[in-house]
Structures are given as structure tokens and as C-alpha cells.
Design an enzyme around this catalytic site. Structure first.
Site, mmCIF file in Angstrom:
data_model
loop_
_atom_site.group_PDB
_atom_site.id
_atom_site.type_symbol
_atom_site.label_atom_id
_atom_site.label_comp_id
_atom_site.label_asym_id
_atom_site.label_seq_id
_atom_site.Cartn_x
_atom_site.Cartn_y
_atom_site.Cartn_z
ATOM 1 N N HIS A 56 -29.143 31.808 -11.028
ATOM 2 C CA HIS A 56 -29.078 31.086 -9.757
ATOM 3 C C HIS A 56 -27.659 31.162 -9.206
ATOM 4 C CE1 HIS A 56 -27.767 27.985 -12.604
ATOM 5 N NE2 HIS A 56 -27.335 27.235 -11.600
ATOM 6 N N HIS A 58 -25.113 29.049 -8.320
ATOM 7 C CA HIS A 58 -23.982 28.136 -8.480
ATOM 8 C C HIS A 58 -22.758 28.856 -9.058
ATOM 9 C CE1 HIS A 58 -26.800 24.410 -8.371
ATOM 10 N NE2 HIS A 58 -26.422 24.792 -7.170
ATOM 11 N N ASP A 60 -20.428 28.262 -11.189
ATOM 12 C CA ASP A 60 -20.154 28.342 -12.626
ATOM 13 C C ASP A 60 -21.081 29.320 -13.335
ATOM 14 O OD1 ASP A 60 -22.227 26.438 -12.128
ATOM 15 O OD2 ASP A 60 -21.951 25.558 -14.100
ATOM 16 N N HIS A 61 -21.967 29.954 -12.579
ATOM 17 C CA HIS A 61 -22.858 30.980 -13.137
ATOM 18 C C HIS A 61 -22.580 32.372 -12.576
ATOM 19 C CE1 HIS A 61 -25.762 28.199 -15.175
ATOM 20 N NE2 HIS A 61 -25.076 27.362 -14.409
ATOM 21 N N HIS A 114 -33.807 23.116 -9.470
ATOM 22 C CA HIS A 114 -32.351 22.966 -9.464
ATOM 23 C C HIS A 114 -31.782 23.667 -8.237
ATOM 24 C CE1 HIS A 114 -28.401 22.338 -11.205
ATOM 25 N NE2 HIS A 114 -28.138 23.641 -11.164
ATOM 26 N N ASP A 134 -30.017 26.521 -15.535
ATOM 27 C CA ASP A 134 -29.907 25.067 -15.440
ATOM 28 C C ASP A 134 -31.239 24.393 -15.137
ATOM 29 O OD1 ASP A 134 -27.224 25.366 -15.903
ATOM 30 O OD2 ASP A 134 -26.566 24.764 -13.906
ATOM 31 N N HIS A 172 -25.497 24.926 -20.634
ATOM 32 C CA HIS A 172 -24.510 23.865 -20.780
ATOM 33 C C HIS A 172 -24.668 23.124 -22.100
ATOM 34 C CE1 HIS A 172 -22.802 23.839 -16.680
ATOM 35 N NE2 HIS A 172 -23.992 24.197 -16.298
#
Length: 261
Positions: A56, A58, A60-61, A114, A134, A172
Site C-alpha cells: 500500500h 503509506h 513507511d512502506h 487500511h 498493515d 509492525h
């Protein structure tokens, strides 16, 4: 003869896990939010990057993708509905991916909730895996930033339907926080009590609690257990749902409770 594939855990930021699927020579990075630890792991293990897989959009990915592409000219696989500019090979449910450089095939599931376009990658067979970003966490699930409770329960249902032995590679280290909440929701769950002991012990030794398994999540993750009478009764007693509320209503109330837990 091809080498067997395995998964290397690459910690990043405060609590992210990035993943390298590799065969001792070639590697594929899953959700590389930061390039530096991926580049270091590739160097330390003598691996060559052959592809990038994204679940996805975001940061941090996907944040490490541009820098990785400066070092390796590789395809970037990702969700077709999550508007990620770097994706060269968009994927959606039903697609099957022959992973470049590895003797590995993955199939794709759409798991929105998400984000609108979130996908997961499933390895079927004797040693099943799922890379779920996530959507599903060890003991929890992702926040509903873009999707609805209906979408998330459908997505989690797809993941829960995978074989019990499927290893769950989420993104995470939220496990102890999730399990504290789970024990509040389902204090009489003996499997959950044992899991708290086991996972706490791992963290005390500096070990990751991920991957978990689908079977463990079914037995202990409240977001996969919203149909359990005891959970609905507790939420009704707390005034969070009406008596005899539907599993969907229970799930939505659980997610809202967790947001502020």
C-alpha cells in the site's frame, strides 16, 4: 537445482519490519519504507535485489523505493488502486506473480480497509506465507484510514480463511500493545493468556514476535473474533454496542475502542 527461499527480517524506524525474500543469491524487498537497512542487509548477506513488492501507499512502506531504484534497476509490483507512482507492474486480486529471480509464485488478494487499494501477497503450498502489510497485525488490525468496517471485515475474512499454518508477515511490532487490548476484550481466553506470556518473553529477549500464524490469530486476535458471543456481550455491557449486535457492529466498535485505547 534452485535454492529454497526464506525470509529475512529487516527492522526499520521505531517498529517497522521490512522483509527480504531470498534464496541466498537473489532477493525481493517487501514494503521497503527505508532504503538504508535494505541496502545494508543485501550487502551483509551477499544478495542482489531483483524486485520490489508493495502492499500500500503509506510512506513507511514505499519511502525507500526511489533510492533502491538508484542502485538496482528492478520492477516494482504493487496495488493497482493505491496510486503509487513507482509501481511498474500493477496487481489486483486473482493475479499470480512469478517473482523475478526466485523460484517463488505469489498470488494477490485485495484487502482494502487500511487504504482503499491495499493488497496482500500469498504463498500457497507446503510452507504457506502471507505478506499482509498493515491489514492484519499480530493480535490486531490496521486503522481504517480510507476504508470502511465492511471492507476491513471482508479483507480480514479472506486472510483468516488461509490455512492455519500460514505464516503472517505483517509490517509492525505492535504485538504487545495489541495483546493488551485483546486481553481487555477477552480476558477469559486461555490461548490469549498463553500468547501474552510467550510474546512478552520474546520481547524481553529482543526477539521479534512476527511472523505469527493464521491459526494463532484466529484463536487470539479480537478483530478475527467479532462473532464470539463473549466479545459482543462485553461490548454491550460497556455500552459500546446494542445487545445482540451483529459481528460487523461489534468489529466497528472494537476498532473504534482500539483507536483510543
Amino acid at each position: 537445482m534452485t535454492n529454497p527461499v526464506s525470509v529475512l527480517t529487516v527492522p526499520a524506524f521505531q517498529d517497522n519490519y521490512l522483509w527480504l525474500i531470498h534464496d541466498g543469491k537473489h532477493a525481493v524487498a517487501v514494503d521497503p519504507g527505508d532504503a538504508a537497512p535494505i541496502l545494508a542487509a543485501l550487502n551483509d548477506h551477499g544478495l542482489v535485489l531483483t524486485a520490489i513488492l508493495l502492499t500500500h501507499h503509506h510512506a513507511d512502506h514505499i519511502g525507500g523505493v526511489p533510492q533502491l531504484l538508484q542502485h538496482y534497476e528492478v520492477p516494482v509490483f504493487g496495488p493497482e488502486n493505491d496510486a503509487i507512482a513507482a509501481v511498474t507492474d500493477p496487481l489486483a486480486e486473482g493475479d499470480h506473480l512469478k517473482v523475478p529471480g526466485l523460484d517463488l509464485e505469489l498470488r494477490v488478494l485485495d484487502v482494502p480497509g487500511h487504504t482503499r487499494g491495499h493488497i496482500a501477497y500469498v504463498r500457497d503450498g507446503a510452507e504457506p506465507w502471507v505478506f499482509c502489510g498493515d491489514t492484519l497485525f499480530a493480535g490486531g488490525c490496521g486503522r481504517l484510514f480510507e476504508g470502511t468496517p465492511e471492507q476491513m471485515t471482508s479483507s480480514l475474512g479472506k486472510l483468516a480463511a488461509l490455512p492455519a499454518e500460514t505464516k503472517v508477515f505483517c509490517a509492525h511490532e505492535y504485538t504487545l500493545s495489541n495483546l493488551r487490548f485483546a486481553l481487555t476484550v477477552e480476558p477469559g481466553n486461555e490461548f490469549l493468556q498463553q500468547r501474552w506470556h510467550d510474546e512478552s518473553s520474546k520481547r524481553e529477549r529482543g526477539m521479534p514476535t512476527v511472523p505469527s500464524t493464521i491459526g494463532l490469530e484466529r484463536a487470539t486476535n479480537p478483530f478475527l473474533r467479532s462473532w464470539e458471543p463473549a466479545i459482543g456481550e462485553l461490548l454491550a455491557a460497556e455500552g459500546r454496542v446494542a445487545p445482540n449486535a451483529s459481528p460487523l457492529a461489534v468489529f466497528a466498535a472494537l476498532r473504534q475502542w482500539k483507536n483510543n485505547f
